[in-house]
Design an enzyme around this catalytic site. Structure first.
Site, PDB file in Angstrom:
ATOM      1  N   CYS A  17     -11.666  32.847   7.217  1.00 46.05           N
ATOM      2  CA  CYS A  17     -10.928  32.555   6.073  1.00 46.05           C
ATOM      3  C   CYS A  17     -10.857  32.646   5.085  1.00 46.05           C
ATOM      4  CB  CYS A  17     -10.935  31.003   7.342  1.00 46.05           C
ATOM      5  SG  CYS A  17     -10.146  30.788   8.585  1.00 46.05           S
ATOM      6  N   ALA A  66      -5.953  29.864  25.076  1.00 42.10           N
ATOM      7  CA  ALA A  66      -6.307  29.277  26.637  1.00 42.10           C
ATOM      8  C   ALA A  66      -7.311  30.958  26.331  1.00 42.10           C
ATOM      9  CB  ALA A  66      -5.569  29.751  27.656  1.00 42.10           C
ATOM     10  N   GLU A 113      -6.668  27.511   8.068  1.00 43.20           N
ATOM     11  CA  GLU A 113      -6.153  28.164   6.581  1.00 43.20           C
ATOM     12  C   GLU A 113      -5.152  29.669   6.634  1.00 43.20           C
ATOM     13  OE1 GLU A 113      -8.796  27.160   8.175  1.00 43.20           O
ATOM     14  OE2 GLU A 113     -10.661  26.705   6.811  1.00 43.20           O
ATOM     15  N   ASN A 122      -4.523  24.952  12.885  1.00 44.94           N
ATOM     16  CA  ASN A 122      -5.896  25.565  13.644  1.00 44.94           C
ATOM     17  C   ASN A 122      -4.263  25.584  15.563  1.00 44.94           C
ATOM     18  OD1 ASN A 122      -5.646  22.865  14.288  1.00 44.94           O
ATOM     19  ND2 ASN A 122      -8.140  23.335  15.031  1.00 44.94           N
TER      20      ASN A 122
END
Ligand code: THU
Length: 142
Positions: A96, A46, A55, A42
């Site tokens: 995902c 910000a 994924e 991942n």
């Protein structure tokens, strides 16, 4: 490449997670039908909505490198304080699941969620995303 080897790769990839906002680190290892493995983590932002899950990072990296035939994915996720054993299973989010659906036969593609190399659960994508919508629904016959 067995399940344990794939989980180990996901665990290792998890170390690359860029997650300064959630402190939740996720690693994914995608097994391609040619036997190669493409990993992803991942990558947060910000501007939170710009975050990409592990994924999807793996799927997009694989497709970008010319590989879009997939057999299985192993996913490991947990708080940054957790290293070898996660407190829970990290299931793929809805987006995902849909992205995986694009490139797989959901009844054949395996999703492995692991807390550790020895504690994991295995599903078919069709169990996690039943009655799904896929390319065949929008691709017209020539
Ligand atoms: N995350 C993933 O990497 N995969 C998922 O399927 C669910 C969530 C990430 C996104 C974000 O960086 C963090 O976990 C917390 O939501």
């Amino acid at each position: 490449m067995d399940n344990v080897q794939l989980i180990k790769k996901a665990m290792d990839e998890r170390k690359n997670s860029y997650s300064p906002y959630s402190h939740y680190r996720v690693g994914a290892a995608l097994l391609c039908t040619d036997g190669s493995v493409v990993c992803g983590c991942n990558v947060e932002n910000a501007s939170y909505g710009a975050t990409v899950c592990a994924e999807r990072s793996a799927v997009f990296a694989a497709v970008s490198s010319g590989e879009s035939d997939f057999r299985a994915i192993a996913i490991v996720g947990g708080d940054e304080s957790e290293t070898d054993v996660m407190s829970d299973y990290a299931y793929p989010c809805g987006i995902c699941r849909q992205v995986l659906r694009e490139f797989t036969d959901p009844t054949a593609f395996t999703v492995i969620v692991a807390r550790s190399v020895s504690e994991y659960k295995e599903y078919k994508l069709s169990e996690l995303l039943p009655e799904s919508f896929g390319p065949e629904h929008v691709t017209k016959e020539e």
